[in-house]
Design a protein around this motif. Structure first.
Motif, PDB file in Angstrom:
ATOM      1  N   MET A 107      47.623  19.518  81.021  1.00  0.00           N
ATOM      2  CA  MET A 107      47.042  20.098  79.803  1.00  0.00           C
ATOM      3  C   MET A 107      46.128  21.250  80.205  1.00  0.00           C
ATOM      4  SD  MET A 107      45.914  16.586  77.819  1.00  0.00           S
ATOM      5  CE  MET A 107      45.411  17.413  76.304  1.00  0.00           C
ATOM      6  N   GLY A 108      46.016  22.233  79.344  1.00  0.00           N
ATOM      7  CA  GLY A 108      45.097  23.315  79.644  1.00  0.00           C
ATOM      8  C   GLY A 108      45.379  24.568  78.843  1.00  0.00           C
ATOM      9  N   TRP A 109      45.204  25.686  79.509  1.00  0.00           N
ATOM     10  CA  TRP A 109      45.319  27.010  78.859  1.00  0.00           C
ATOM     11  C   TRP A 109      45.892  27.990  79.858  1.00  0.00           C
ATOM     12  CZ3 TRP A 109      43.096  31.749  80.106  1.00  0.00           C
ATOM     13  CH2 TRP A 109      43.142  32.751  79.123  1.00  0.00           C
ATOM     14  N   ASN A 110      46.658  28.938  79.355  1.00  0.00           N
ATOM     15  CA  ASN A 110      47.214  30.026  80.165  1.00  0.00           C
ATOM     16  C   ASN A 110      47.169  31.270  79.286  1.00  0.00           C
ATOM     17  OD1 ASN A 110      49.536  31.897  80.708  1.00  0.00           O
ATOM     18  ND2 ASN A 110      49.958  30.525  82.410  1.00  0.00           N
ATOM     19  N   ASN A 111      46.904  32.428  79.864  1.00  0.00           N
ATOM     20  CA  ASN A 111      46.720  33.620  79.041  1.00  0.00           C
ATOM     21  C   ASN A 111      48.007  34.239  78.496  1.00  0.00           C
ATOM     22  OD1 ASN A 111      46.685  34.527  82.125  1.00  0.00           O
ATOM     23  ND2 ASN A 111      47.531  36.223  80.942  1.00  0.00           N
ATOM     24  N   TRP A 112      49.181  33.934  79.121  1.00  0.00           N
ATOM     25  CA  TRP A 112      50.346  34.792  78.932  1.00  0.00           C
ATOM     26  C   TRP A 112      50.753  35.063  77.482  1.00  0.00           C
ATOM     27  CZ3 TRP A 112      52.434  38.448  81.607  1.00  0.00           C
ATOM     28  CH2 TRP A 112      53.623  39.015  81.140  1.00  0.00           C
ATOM     29  N   ALA A 113      50.983  34.033  76.686  1.00  0.00           N
ATOM     30  CA  ALA A 113      51.586  34.253  75.361  1.00  0.00           C
ATOM     31  C   ALA A 113      50.641  34.965  74.390  1.00  0.00           C
ATOM     32  CB  ALA A 113      52.072  32.945  74.757  1.00  0.00           C
ATOM     33  N   HIS A 114      49.368  35.122  74.787  1.00  0.00           N
ATOM     34  CA  HIS A 114      48.465  35.884  73.918  1.00  0.00           C
ATOM     35  C   HIS A 114      48.094  37.242  74.505  1.00  0.00           C
ATOM     36  CE1 HIS A 114      45.836  36.216  70.440  1.00  0.00           C
ATOM     37  NE2 HIS A 114      44.995  36.866  71.244  1.00  0.00           N
ATOM     38  N   TYR A 115      47.791  37.276  75.798  1.00  0.00           N
ATOM     39  CA  TYR A 115      47.267  38.514  76.402  1.00  0.00           C
ATOM     40  C   TYR A 115      48.296  39.235  77.272  1.00  0.00           C
ATOM     41  CZ  TYR A 115      42.827  36.316  75.122  1.00  0.00           C
ATOM     42  OH  TYR A 115      41.802  35.717  74.445  1.00  0.00           O
ATOM     43  N   MET A 116      49.316  38.516  77.697  1.00  0.00           N
ATOM     44  CA  MET A 116      50.272  39.052  78.678  1.00  0.00           C
ATOM     45  C   MET A 116      49.513  39.705  79.834  1.00  0.00           C
ATOM     46  SD  MET A 116      53.057  40.038  75.878  1.00  0.00           S
ATOM     47  CE  MET A 116      51.741  40.183  74.704  1.00  0.00           C
ATOM     48  N   CYS A 117      49.826  40.986  80.167  1.00  0.00           N
ATOM     49  CA  CYS A 117      49.158  41.584  81.341  1.00  0.00           C
ATOM     50  C   CYS A 117      47.746  42.092  81.042  1.00  0.00           C
ATOM     51  CB  CYS A 117      50.002  42.714  81.909  1.00  0.00           C
ATOM     52  SG  CYS A 117      51.361  42.092  82.912  1.00  0.00           S
ATOM     53  N   ASP A 118      47.362  42.041  79.779  1.00  0.00           N
ATOM     54  CA  ASP A 118      46.036  42.548  79.411  1.00  0.00           C
ATOM     55  C   ASP A 118      44.994  41.456  79.666  1.00  0.00           C
ATOM     56  OD1 ASP A 118      43.973  44.015  78.362  1.00  0.00           O
ATOM     57  OD2 ASP A 118      44.508  43.582  76.270  1.00  0.00           O
ATOM     58  N   ILE A 119      44.818  41.156  80.952  1.00  0.00           N
ATOM     59  CA  ILE A 119      44.007  39.986  81.303  1.00  0.00           C
ATOM     60  C   ILE A 119      42.897  40.404  82.260  1.00  0.00           C
ATOM     61  CG2 ILE A 119      45.582  39.373  83.209  1.00  0.00           C
ATOM     62  CD1 ILE A 119      43.661  36.961  80.880  1.00  0.00           C
ATOM     63  N   ASP A 120      41.759  39.770  82.145  1.00  0.00           N
ATOM     64  CA  ASP A 120      40.656  40.026  83.088  1.00  0.00           C
ATOM     65  C   ASP A 120      39.728  38.807  83.122  1.00  0.00           C
ATOM     66  OD1 ASP A 120      38.890  40.209  80.873  1.00  0.00           O
ATOM     67  OD2 ASP A 120      39.364  42.332  80.638  1.00  0.00           O
ATOM     68  N   GLU A 121      38.777  38.910  84.021  1.00  0.00           N
ATOM     69  CA  GLU A 121      37.841  37.800  84.229  1.00  0.00           C
ATOM     70  C   GLU A 121      37.105  37.408  82.939  1.00  0.00           C
ATOM     71  OE1 GLU A 121      35.250  38.026  87.867  1.00  0.00           O
ATOM     72  OE2 GLU A 121      33.678  38.129  86.328  1.00  0.00           O
ATOM     73  N   ALA A 122      36.648  38.430  82.200  1.00  0.00           N
ATOM     74  CA  ALA A 122      35.876  38.139  80.991  1.00  0.00           C
ATOM     75  C   ALA A 122      36.715  37.325  79.994  1.00  0.00           C
ATOM     76  CB  ALA A 122      35.410  39.441  80.341  1.00  0.00           C
ATOM     77  N   LYS A 123      37.999  37.671  79.882  1.00  0.00           N
ATOM     78  CA  LYS A 123      38.857  36.948  78.926  1.00  0.00           C
ATOM     79  C   LYS A 123      39.110  35.524  79.399  1.00  0.00           C
ATOM     80  CE  LYS A 123      40.972  41.085  77.059  1.00  0.00           C
ATOM     81  NZ  LYS A 123      41.678  42.246  77.573  1.00  0.00           N
ATOM     82  N   VAL A 124      39.315  35.365  80.685  1.00  0.00           N
ATOM     83  CA  VAL A 124      39.563  34.016  81.208  1.00  0.00           C
ATOM     84  C   VAL A 124      38.309  33.161  81.022  1.00  0.00           C
ATOM     85  CG1 VAL A 124      40.153  32.641  83.249  1.00  0.00           C
ATOM     86  CG2 VAL A 124      41.284  34.849  82.861  1.00  0.00           C
ATOM     87  N   VAL A 125      37.166  33.735  81.374  1.00  0.00           N
ATOM     88  CA  VAL A 125      35.900  33.004  81.252  1.00  0.00           C
ATOM     89  C   VAL A 125      35.633  32.657  79.782  1.00  0.00           C
ATOM     90  CG1 VAL A 125      33.391  33.351  81.394  1.00  0.00           C
ATOM     91  CG2 VAL A 125      34.853  33.818  83.394  1.00  0.00           C
ATOM     92  N   ALA A 126      35.890  33.615  78.889  1.00  0.00           N
ATOM     93  CA  ALA A 126      35.625  33.367  77.469  1.00  0.00           C
ATOM     94  C   ALA A 126      36.489  32.216  76.962  1.00  0.00           C
ATOM     95  CB  ALA A 126      35.899  34.622  76.658  1.00  0.00           C
TER      96      ALA A 126
END
Ligand code: GAL
Length: 560
Positions: free
Chosen positions: A45-64
């Motif tokens: 269980m958890g979270w992954n950025n892909w289906a929302h941010y795709m390559c538009d990813i950074d530390e701030a988004k992951v931390v948020a």
């Protein structure tokens, strides 16, 4: 109204079910972890950025998003693994061959991110690729095209040094050496990945994408089934197919419902591969994100829970709709998904409007879900015998997993399910015979084995699934497949038919069947396999033929 199912056999305890020759998913489906420590005994269980941010990813988004998992309470409910997908690195390795974090995106680097997540009680996941390049063409771990050294060991050590807990290993751009099949190349690559992870000295869950590179339509081809057969030797979970539709910020209202149904569609037949430490992954939960209504969000959570699927969100967690958040945070649904027996639910009855799924649970309860594919609310009526509970003197205690309300059910489970919604109940049987797997037997083309009698008395053909009684089989403890009290039997010229069941196999041979992990239904006396007629010859009858290697017309999904 949904189809009725009627079962006639005495039932079994959940534990005894596993001992059956016909049990479609033997206990734990031969789980084999990458490390000596059993990993992912329940679906990750958890979270992954892909289906929302795709390559538009950074530390701030992951931390948020990590912070939002904690502040929403989802982390405490089990959504604990935060995975950074593709595009986190620079386009080339350093002079030592190490992967280089893109510090414009991740200014503190990955070791810092791992520490941050761990301090929050979360786990750290990262994306790499078993080929030469990731899908977005960043450096992969695999050998370059044309051959050469791979970086599996080096990358695994680098991940271990960052205290990574979970690796999503994609399968883009994998080099296929000359003289080797694509399937063998993937098998070698993923074995090497698993070995590298094991030898890194850190337990890391392996999410393998290999099967997704072999998918051909919903029922798949031989290679796809071959890959599904081995991927669990090293992977704890695997993507079998198409991505869930990603969020499009330019058109946020675009519906993503058909993607949910599509991924559910290919995942629902694969239950035999699932068990503790081995999970089919139909891709991310986008419930509560743009593109799904409240009902559709509930359906995704319900269907994924019935299928013991990984519960990995891929959305902006701080912007989940209240209804989506409620569905994702429903602890009864999470408990269903995480049931320790790890048996994937099966579709036991389907027609154009309804699908009924059943999932046996560790404590002997049976979960039942009804998906309403139509756009309008429908009354439902699921007789208990339809889901394998027969001869009930009392009935069952039915807990509605959405509302938490309980009621006693005697003959049938009734209720209303909104359009595109899915009702889910947890049934605790009282005074019933032990449950027996009851429902449709699904084969090539996702069609149903049907004893319709249209082509002759006792004839068994393939037909569109209707949920009608002529598609309602029981899977007996005695290795018999029964329909309306008659047994699936081998007749003349190896054509199979429905005939009187015999207690004496020498008088009526050809009535004992075993369901193998590859999906084959093998007749005991001949050792031959039940084979569906070609889709082009729908009126032809089912017959026995020599067992081939992962033939799609010899692959069957059974009720549980
Ligand atoms: C796809 C994968 C997606 C995402 C993407 C990254 O192959 O299915 O989930 O990881 O690659 O490029």
């Amino acid at each position: 109204m949904p189809p009725r199912l009627r079962a006639t056999l005495p039932c079994l305890t959940a534990a005894a079910l596993f001992a059956l020759a016909l049990s479609p998913a033997p206990v734990a489906a031969e789980p084999r972890a990458t490390s000596d420590t059993p990993l992912a005994l329940t679906p990750p269980m958890g979270w992954n950025n892909w289906a929302h941010y795709m390559c538009d990813i950074d530390e701030a988004k992951v931390v948020a998003n990590a912070d939002a998992l904690v502040s929403t309470g989802l982390a405490a409910k089990g959504y604990d693994t935060v995975t950074v997908d593709d595009c986190w690195m620079t386009r080339s390795r350093d002079a030592q061959g190490a992967l280089v974090v893109d510090t414009a995106k991740f200014p503190h680097g990955m070791a810092w991110l791992g520490e941050y997540l761990h301090a929050k009680g979360l786990k750290f996941g990262i994306y790499q690729d078993a080929g030469s390049l990731t899908c977005e063409k960043y450096p992969g771990s695999g050998a370059p095209q044309g051959g050469g050294e791979n970086h599996y060991a080096q990358d695994a050590r680098q991940f271990a040094s960052w205290e990574v807990d979970y690796v999503k290993m994609d399968g883009c751009n994998l080099w296929i050496p000359e003289g080797m099949t694509k399937e063998q190349a993937y098998r070698d690559a993923y074995n090497a990945v698993a070995k590298a992870l094991r030898e890194s000295g850190r337990d890391m869950v392996l999410s393998a994408s290999a099967p997704a590179y072999f998918q051909q339509g919903e029922w798949g081809g031989s290679d796809w089934h071959r890959v599904l057969g081995w991927v669990g030797e090293t992977g704890q979970l695997w993507r079998e197919g198409k991505d869930i539709k990603v969020y499009n910020p330019a058109a946020p209202a675009t519906s993503r419902w058909s993607a949910v149904l599509g991924n559910y569609g290919y995942n629902r037949w694969l239950g035999r591969y699932a068990g503790p430490g081995n999970w089919n992954d139909p891709d991310f939960l986008i419930a509560g994100a743009p593109g799904l209504t409240a009902a559709e969000s509930r359906s995704q959570v319900a269907l994924w829970a019935m299928m013991a699927s990984p519960f990995i969100l891929s959305s902006d967690v701080s912007k989940l709709t209240p209804a989506g958040l409620t569905a994702l945070g429903n602890t009864r649904m999470i408990r269903l998904d995480q049931d320790p027996m790890g048996r994937q639910g099966a579709v036991v009855s389907s027609n154009a409007t309804f699908e009924i799924l059943v999932r046996p649970l560790a404590n002997g309860d049976r979960a039942v879900a009804v998906l309403n594919r139509s756009a309008t609310a429908r009354d439902i009526n699921v007789p208990l015998d339809e889901i394998g509970l027969t001869d009930c003197t009392v009935g069952a205690d039915a807990e509605d997993l959405w509302s938490g309300t309980r009621r006693e059910v005697s003959g049938a489970l009734t209720g209303k399910v909104a359009g595109h919604d899915t009702g889910v109940w947890r049934l605790t049987p009282h005074g019933c015979a032990e449950a027996v797997p009851t429902g449709q037997i699904v084969g090539d083309g996702a069609r149903c084995a049907d004893g319709a009698n249209t082509t002759g008395v006792g004839a068994v053909v393939m037909a569109a699934c209707t949920g009608a009684p002529d598609q309602r089989w029981t899977v007996g403890k005695d290795a018999r497949l029964r329909l309306a009290g008659e047994c699936l039997s081998v007749g003349e010229d190896r054509v199979v038919e429905l005939a009187d069941c015999s207690n004496r196999p020498q008088e009526q041979p050809g009535q004992s069947w075993s369901h193998r992990r590859d999906g084959a239904l093998v007749e005991e006396v001949s050792g031959m396999c039940l084979t569906a007629p070609a889709a082009a010859a729908p009126a032809e009858r089912l017959r026995l033929t020599d067992c081939g290697d992962h033939r799609v017309d010899q692959t069957w999904a059974l009720p549980v």
